[in-house]
Motif scaffolding. Structure first.
Motif, short mmCIF file in Angstrom:
data_model
loop_
_atom_site.label_atom_id
_atom_site.label_comp_id
_atom_site.label_asym_id
_atom_site.label_seq_id
_atom_site.Cartn_x
_atom_site.Cartn_y
_atom_site.Cartn_z
N VAL A 124 11.34 14.46 7.45
CA VAL A 124 10.54 13.33 7.92
C VAL A 124 9.41 13.83 8.82
O VAL A 124 9.52 14.86 9.48
CB VAL A 124 11.39 12.29 8.69
N ALA A 125 8.33 13.07 8.81
CA ALA A 125 7.22 13.25 9.74
C ALA A 125 6.79 11.84 10.13
O ALA A 125 5.95 11.23 9.47
CB ALA A 125 6.08 14.02 9.09
N THR A 145 9.50 14.16 1.08
CA THR A 145 9.21 14.02 2.50
C THR A 145 8.88 12.57 2.80
O THR A 145 8.14 11.93 2.06
CB THR A 145 8.01 14.91 2.90
N ARG A 146 9.42 12.06 3.89
CA ARG A 146 9.13 10.68 4.30
C ARG A 146 8.19 10.71 5.49
O ARG A 146 8.44 11.40 6.48
CB ARG A 146 10.41 9.93 4.64
N GLY A 187 6.02 12.18 -0.14
CA GLY A 187 5.06 13.26 -0.29
C GLY A 187 4.08 13.06 -1.42
O GLY A 187 2.90 13.40 -1.31
N GLU A 188 4.57 12.51 -2.54
CA GLU A 188 3.68 12.24 -3.68
C GLU A 188 2.62 11.23 -3.30
O GLU A 188 1.44 11.38 -3.64
CB GLU A 188 4.49 11.75 -4.88
N GLU A 189 3.02 10.18 -2.59
CA GLU A 189 2.04 9.19 -2.13
C GLU A 189 1.06 9.81 -1.14
O GLU A 189 -0.14 9.52 -1.17
CB GLU A 189 2.77 8.01 -1.48
N ALA A 190 1.58 10.67 -0.27
CA ALA A 190 0.71 11.33 0.70
C ALA A 190 -0.38 12.14 0.01
O ALA A 190 -1.53 12.18 0.45
CB ALA A 190 1.54 12.22 1.63
N LEU A 191 -0.01 12.80 -1.09
CA LEU A 191 -1.00 13.56 -1.86
C LEU A 191 -2.05 12.64 -2.43
O LEU A 191 -3.26 12.92 -2.37
CB LEU A 191 -0.29 14.32 -2.98
N ASN A 192 -1.63 11.50 -2.98
CA ASN A 192 -2.58 10.54 -3.55
C ASN A 192 -3.49 9.95 -2.49
O ASN A 192 -4.67 9.70 -2.75
CB ASN A 192 -1.82 9.43 -4.26
#
Length: 277
Positions: A124-125, A145-146, A187-192
Motif C-alpha cells: 500500500v501507498a 499495489t493499492r 497499480g494498473e490504474e496508477a499507470l493509466n
C-alpha cells in the motif's frame, strides 16, 4: 536513522529502505526526521548517482501513523494553544526548507535531490505514503499495489507536496476525483493515470536494474538533466530552452563528457569522476 531508514550505497546506487515494517512503514515524527536526514545526507555525498527508495515488509508506506490521528482529535491539537504540548502542530505555514515545511520536505526533498530517485512500491501507498512515492522521479509498482489520496478520509487535504506533483502527472479531473473521494486504486490504474512509470512483478529488482544503468552514465550529465527537468515544470519554454543551452555549454569538453566519448569509441566501461558539490 532512528531505526526508521537504512541506507546502503554500492556502485553509486543508494539503496534507501523504510524499515518500520511492523507499522507498515507509517509516518511518525521519527520517520519524518529520518526522511529529511536521509535526503540531506545523500545530497552531500558526491558518490551517490541514483537512489532507489523502497519499504520493507508488507508495504511501501501506509501513510500517517494512526497515533497521530488520535492526537489531532485531542485537546492539544483542538485548542490551538502553542504551549509545546500539542502533539500535532497546527501552524504549518512557516517554511523550514526553502519553499517547504518539514513534512513537505520529506517528499519534496527527493525532487530537489540532485540525482534521480526511483520509488519501488508494493503493498500500500496511502495518503502521505502515496505522496512520498510521488516525490521520486519514477515509480515502479506491482499490479496489485493499492494507492489512495486518503487524506479526505480523515478530514484533511494532501499537504506533503502532493497537490503540486499530482497536477504534473495526471489530468486535473482525475486528481480532483481521487482527492475528493479518497478512492483506492491499484497499480494498473496508477499507470493509466500517470502516477506509475512501470508496472512489474518485482518493482525493487527492476528499480535496481534501472538504477545501475543510470549509475553507469556521466554523473554530470545526469545531474544537469535533473536540473533542467525540474525547472521545466515551473519556467516558460524560452527559459527552458536557455537552461538547456547553459547546461550543455558547461558539459561540452568537460572531463566526464570527454570520458563518455572516449569510452564509447574505445568500447570500454566508462570511468567517471564524482561531481564536485
Amino acid at each position: 536513522m532512528q531505526g526508521r531508514i537504512a541506507i546502503n550505497i554500492t556502485g553509486g546506487v543508494a539503496d534507501v529502505k523504510l524499515v518500520r515494517a511492523d507499522k507498515m512503514n507509517a509516518l511518525d515524527h521519527a520517520m519524518f526526521d529520518a526522511l529529511v536526514e536521509a535526503i540531506e545526507t545523500l545530497g552531500r555525498n558526491p558518490a551517490v548517482r541514483v537512489v532507489v527508495l523502497s519499504g520493507e515488509g508488507r508495504a511501501f508506506c501506509a501513510g500517517l501513523d494512526m497515533g497521530n490521528f488520535g492526537k489531532m482529535a485531542g485537546k492539544g491539537a483542538d485548542s490551538g494553544q502553542d504551549d509545546g504540548k500539542a502533539a500535532v502542530p497546527r501552524k504549518l505555514e512557516p517554511r523550514t526548507h526553502g519553499a517547504a515545511n518539514r513534512p513537505q520536505y520529506a517528499v519534496w526533498g527527493w525532487r530537489e535531490l540532485p540525482v534521480p530517485v526511483i520509488a519501488a512500491v508494493h503493498g500500500v501507498a496511502f495518503g502521505g505514503g502515496f505522496q512520498l512515492a510521488l516525490g521520486a522521479d519514477m515509480r515502479y509498482v506491482t499490479p496489485d499495489t493499492r494507492m489512495s489520496v486518503m487524506e479526505i478520509k480523515w478530514g484533511l487535504v494532501p499537504d506533503m507536496a502532493g497537490t503540486q506533483i499530482m497536477r504534473h502527472l495526471a489530468r486535473e479531473d482525475v486528481v480532483r476525483e481521487l482527492t475528493y473521494t479518497g478512492r483506492i486504486f491499484n497499480g494498473e490504474e496508477a499507470l493509466n493515470y500517470g502516477f506509475a512509470t512501470r508496472v512489474c512483478a518485482d518493482p525493487y529488482a527492476e528499480a535496481m536494474e534501472t538504477a545501475r544503468l543510470i549509475a553507469d552514465r556521466s554523473p554530470d550529465a545526469i545531474r544537469a538533466s535533473k536540473r533542467i527537468l525540474n525547472r521545466a515544470a515551473i519556467v516558460s519554454p524560452m527559459e527552458g530552452l536557455i537552461d538547456e543551452s547553459i547546461e550543455q555549454g558547461v558539459l561540452i569538453g568537460s572531463p566526464n563528457q570527454v570520458e563518455a566519448i572516449m569510452s564509447n569509441l574505445e568500447k570500454r566501461p566508462a570511468k567517471y569522476a564524482d561531481p564536485k558539490i
